[in-house]
Scaffold this motif. Structure first.
Motif, PDB file in Angstrom:
ATOM      1  N   CYS A  29       0.830  -1.213   0.000  1.00 20.49           N
ATOM      2  CA  CYS A  29       0.000   0.000   0.000  1.00 20.49           C
ATOM      3  C   CYS A  29       0.862   1.260   0.000  1.00 20.49           C
ATOM      4  O   CYS A  29       0.565   2.215  -0.722  1.00 20.49           O
ATOM      5  CB  CYS A  29      -0.934   0.005   1.201  1.00 20.49           C
ATOM      6  N   SER A 105       0.689   7.583   8.877  1.00 19.68           N
ATOM      7  CA  SER A 105      -0.689   7.082   8.801  1.00 19.68           C
ATOM      8  C   SER A 105      -1.698   8.199   9.066  1.00 19.68           C
ATOM      9  O   SER A 105      -2.750   8.252   8.422  1.00 19.68           O
ATOM     10  CB  SER A 105      -0.905   5.947   9.801  1.00 19.68           C
ATOM     11  N   MET A 109      -4.386   9.292   6.424  1.00 20.46           N
ATOM     12  CA  MET A 109      -5.787   9.218   6.818  1.00 20.46           C
ATOM     13  C   MET A 109      -6.505  10.534   6.508  1.00 20.46           C
ATOM     14  O   MET A 109      -7.596  10.537   5.926  1.00 20.46           O
ATOM     15  CB  MET A 109      -5.900   8.904   8.309  1.00 20.46           C
ATOM     16  N   MET A 132     -10.625   4.567  -0.015  1.00 22.34           N
ATOM     17  CA  MET A 132     -11.123   3.850   1.157  1.00 22.34           C
ATOM     18  C   MET A 132     -10.140   2.776   1.606  1.00 22.34           C
ATOM     19  O   MET A 132      -9.924   2.593   2.808  1.00 22.34           O
ATOM     20  CB  MET A 132     -12.488   3.234   0.844  1.00 22.34           C
ATOM     21  N   GLY A 133      -9.525   2.086   0.671  1.00 19.82           N
ATOM     22  CA  GLY A 133      -8.537   1.060   1.012  1.00 19.82           C
ATOM     23  C   GLY A 133      -7.331   1.649   1.724  1.00 19.82           C
ATOM     24  O   GLY A 133      -6.879   1.129   2.750  1.00 19.82           O
ATOM     25  N   LEU A 135      -7.325   4.429   3.336  1.00 20.85           N
ATOM     26  CA  LEU A 135      -7.837   4.907   4.624  1.00 20.85           C
ATOM     27  C   LEU A 135      -7.846   3.778   5.647  1.00 20.85           C
ATOM     28  O   LEU A 135      -7.386   3.950   6.776  1.00 20.85           O
ATOM     29  CB  LEU A 135      -9.241   5.488   4.458  1.00 20.85           C
ATOM     30  N   TRP A 136      -8.356   2.617   5.273  1.00 25.56           N
ATOM     31  CA  TRP A 136      -8.425   1.484   6.204  1.00 25.56           C
ATOM     32  C   TRP A 136      -7.031   1.054   6.654  1.00 25.56           C
ATOM     33  O   TRP A 136      -6.816   0.795   7.838  1.00 25.56           O
ATOM     34  CB  TRP A 136      -9.157   0.307   5.571  1.00 25.56           C
ATOM     35  N   ILE A 139      -5.656   3.730   9.074  1.00 26.16           N
ATOM     36  CA  ILE A 139      -6.284   3.701  10.406  1.00 26.16           C
ATOM     37  C   ILE A 139      -5.701   2.557  11.235  1.00 26.16           C
ATOM     38  O   ILE A 139      -5.364   2.722  12.408  1.00 26.16           O
ATOM     39  CB  ILE A 139      -7.816   3.586  10.296  1.00 26.16           C
ATOM     40  N   TYR A 140      -5.559   1.412  10.624  1.00 21.50           N
ATOM     41  CA  TYR A 140      -5.006   0.260  11.330  1.00 21.50           C
ATOM     42  C   TYR A 140      -3.595   0.562  11.833  1.00 21.50           C
ATOM     43  O   TYR A 140      -3.268   0.313  12.993  1.00 21.50           O
ATOM     44  CB  TYR A 140      -5.015  -0.959  10.400  1.00 21.50           C
TER      45      TYR A 140
END
Length: 163
Positions: A29, A105, A109, A132-133, A135-136, A139-140
């Motif tokens: 990513c 991150s 985000m 969105m990917g 973002l996820w 966040i993690y």
């Protein structure tokens, strides 16, 4: 010093294989974000050979796109365009290598939230999916950090041994 230790020290999973799996996802990513999404916003030479841009100059189309969001983005479009490009290009590399993962991150985000709600909202879910990917994933890693397969882990071990 305590805040740097807090931001840098990652949580590790019970089994090393889980950390490895998350590191692979983080690396892929981060590299995709930096090289595919972030680089195009800086107008790198391989994106448009007819236009010579300084490395720290955002591509001409991006501030115009940011200004079209309205509100505060219209007041300082160059600043927000530069911050978006920086968080994708530099933040993506930091995320990939697990260096200051929580800070990177957070920047990613914020950028992805803007991309989803200001740029992609109203389009199809398919159009929002890349943002969105990212973002996820951000966040993690904002919560867990880099895990044991990142530079933050090595830095935190070094800091711990010095104390």
């Amino acid at each position: 010093m305590k805040i740097i230790t807090l931001l840098t020290t990652p949580f590790t999973q019970k089994h090393w294989f889980a950390d490895l799996l998350f590191a692979i996802i983080r690396f892929i990513c981060g590299i995709l974000l930096a090289l595919d999404f972030g680089a195009s916003k800086f107008g790198m030479p391989w994106t448009d050979e007819s236009q010579h841009l300084d490395l720290f100059e955002v591509a001409a189309w991006f501030p115009e796109d940011v200004a079209s969001y309205g509100g505060i983005f219209a007041v300082a479009p160059i600043f927000f365009a530069w911050m978006g490009a920086f968080s994708e290009a530099v933040g993506g590399l930091l995320l990939a290598f697990g260096l200051q993962t929580r800070l990177a991150s957070f920047l990613i985000m914020c950028t992805m939230l803007v991309a989803i709600f200001m740029q992609k909202w109203g389009q199809s879910t398919w159009a929002m999916l890349p943002a969105m990917g990212f973002l996820w994933v951000s966040i993690y890693h904002l919560y867990l950090g880099s895990g044991r397969f990142g530079l933050d882990y090595l830095i935190s071990k070094t800091l711990k041994h010095k104390n």
